[in-house]
Scaffold this motif. Structure first.
Motif, PDB file in Angstrom:
ATOM      1  N   ASP A  74      18.680  24.710 -24.791  1.00  0.00           N
ATOM      2  CA  ASP A  74      17.296  24.551 -25.259  1.00  0.00           C
ATOM      3  C   ASP A  74      17.079  25.284 -26.582  1.00  0.00           C
ATOM      4  O   ASP A  74      16.401  24.774 -27.479  1.00  0.00           O
ATOM      5  CB  ASP A  74      16.299  25.068 -24.225  1.00  0.00           C
ATOM      6  CG  ASP A  74      16.149  24.142 -23.033  1.00  0.00           C
ATOM      7  OD1 ASP A  74      16.641  22.999 -23.099  1.00  0.00           O
ATOM      8  OD2 ASP A  74      15.540  24.569 -22.032  1.00  0.00           O
ATOM      9  N   ALA A  78      16.135  23.535 -30.086  1.00  0.00           N
ATOM     10  CA  ALA A  78      14.912  23.921 -30.793  1.00  0.00           C
ATOM     11  C   ALA A  78      15.217  24.305 -32.239  1.00  0.00           C
ATOM     12  O   ALA A  78      14.453  23.974 -33.150  1.00  0.00           O
ATOM     13  CB  ALA A  78      14.231  25.076 -30.064  1.00  0.00           C
ATOM     14  N   LEU A  81      15.722  21.069 -34.125  1.00  0.00           N
ATOM     15  CA  LEU A  81      14.466  20.348 -34.298  1.00  0.00           C
ATOM     16  C   LEU A  81      13.544  21.043 -35.290  1.00  0.00           C
ATOM     17  O   LEU A  81      12.729  20.394 -35.940  1.00  0.00           O
ATOM     18  CB  LEU A  81      13.759  20.166 -32.951  1.00  0.00           C
ATOM     19  CG  LEU A  81      14.449  19.202 -31.994  1.00  0.00           C
ATOM     20  CD1 LEU A  81      13.727  19.169 -30.655  1.00  0.00           C
ATOM     21  CD2 LEU A  81      14.566  17.811 -32.583  1.00  0.00           C
ATOM     22  N   ALA A  87      10.064  16.089 -36.139  1.00  0.00           N
ATOM     23  CA  ALA A  87      10.440  16.414 -34.765  1.00  0.00           C
ATOM     24  C   ALA A  87       9.433  17.377 -34.147  1.00  0.00           C
ATOM     25  O   ALA A  87       9.068  17.243 -32.981  1.00  0.00           O
ATOM     26  CB  ALA A  87      11.839  17.021 -34.727  1.00  0.00           C
ATOM     27  N   THR A  91       7.210  16.588 -30.868  1.00  0.00           N
ATOM     28  CA  THR A  91       7.209  17.489 -29.716  1.00  0.00           C
ATOM     29  C   THR A  91       5.784  17.880 -29.341  1.00  0.00           C
ATOM     30  O   THR A  91       5.420  17.892 -28.170  1.00  0.00           O
ATOM     31  CB  THR A  91       8.047  18.749 -30.029  1.00  0.00           C
ATOM     32  OG1 THR A  91       9.360  18.335 -30.397  1.00  0.00           O
ATOM     33  CG2 THR A  91       8.109  19.674 -28.849  1.00  0.00           C
ATOM     34  N   ARG A  92       4.967  18.164 -30.362  1.00  0.00           N
ATOM     35  CA  ARG A  92       3.563  18.524 -30.079  1.00  0.00           C
ATOM     36  C   ARG A  92       2.820  17.344 -29.462  1.00  0.00           C
ATOM     37  O   ARG A  92       2.038  17.515 -28.528  1.00  0.00           O
ATOM     38  CB  ARG A  92       2.875  18.962 -31.360  1.00  0.00           C
ATOM     39  CG  ARG A  92       3.313  20.323 -31.816  1.00  0.00           C
ATOM     40  CD  ARG A  92       2.535  20.790 -33.025  1.00  0.00           C
ATOM     41  NE  ARG A  92       3.057  22.074 -33.476  1.00  0.00           N
ATOM     42  CZ  ARG A  92       3.190  22.414 -34.730  1.00  0.00           C
ATOM     43  NH1 ARG A  92       2.821  21.588 -35.690  1.00  0.00           N
ATOM     44  NH2 ARG A  92       3.687  23.590 -35.050  1.00  0.00           N
ATOM     45  N   ARG A  94       4.117  14.838 -27.726  1.00  0.00           N
ATOM     46  CA  ARG A  94       4.618  14.636 -26.369  1.00  0.00           C
ATOM     47  C   ARG A  94       4.033  15.672 -25.421  1.00  0.00           C
ATOM     48  O   ARG A  94       3.622  15.347 -24.310  1.00  0.00           O
ATOM     49  CB  ARG A  94       6.138  14.703 -26.367  1.00  0.00           C
ATOM     50  CG  ARG A  94       6.743  14.486 -25.023  1.00  0.00           C
ATOM     51  CD  ARG A  94       8.238  14.499 -25.086  1.00  0.00           C
ATOM     52  NE  ARG A  94       8.762  14.433 -23.747  1.00  0.00           N
ATOM     53  CZ  ARG A  94       9.973  14.793 -23.410  1.00  0.00           C
ATOM     54  NH1 ARG A  94      10.801  15.214 -24.330  1.00  0.00           N
ATOM     55  NH2 ARG A  94      10.391  14.713 -22.176  1.00  0.00           N
ATOM     56  N   THR A  95       3.994  16.918 -25.857  1.00  0.00           N
ATOM     57  CA  THR A  95       3.436  17.986 -25.013  1.00  0.00           C
ATOM     58  C   THR A  95       1.966  17.724 -24.738  1.00  0.00           C
ATOM     59  O   THR A  95       1.499  17.885 -23.592  1.00  0.00           O
ATOM     60  CB  THR A  95       3.608  19.348 -25.704  1.00  0.00           C
ATOM     61  OG1 THR A  95       4.998  19.558 -25.971  1.00  0.00           O
ATOM     62  CG2 THR A  95       3.073  20.476 -24.849  1.00  0.00           C
TER      63      THR A  95
END
Length: 101
Positions: A74, A78, A81, A87, A91-92, A94-95
């Motif tokens: 992870d 990170a 990314l 990216a 990610t934001r 998706r979260t």
């Protein structure tokens, strides 16, 4: 008109989902700008993923060891990314979508 030798056109490559295009482009640009550090990150991430795979398939792996390998993979993911603003934005998004469920 036939041409000798008979040539086929290569099959078109499958299209990736559109949101990934900017991520791949930015990673390529980061590599072009600083190949050494990006290569080191990619190699470290590959090693972390392979280490994780090895402990996950080993029936004798302790839970703490699997947790450590997950955390390492992870972390390297990170770091990669973080090279791509697209990216980070994905990610934001998706979260936020997962939190809305």
């Amino acid at each position: 008109m036939l041409m000798w030798p008979f040539r086929r056109r290569p099959a078109p490559l499958p299209q990736l989902p559109h949101p990934l295009h900017p991520v791949l482009d930015e990673l390529a640009e980061a590599f072009a700008a600083s190949p050494g550090p990006v290569t080191a990150l990619l190699l470290h991430h590959a090693a972390a993923v392979l280490d994780l795979d090895a402990v996950v398939i080993d029936p004798h792996s302790a839970d703490y060891l699997i947790s450590m390998r997950v955390a390492e993979a992870d972390g390297t993911r990170a770091a990669l990314l973080a090279l791509s603003p697209a990216a980070v934005a994905l990610t934001r998004t998706r979260t936020a979508l997962e939190n809305d469920r």
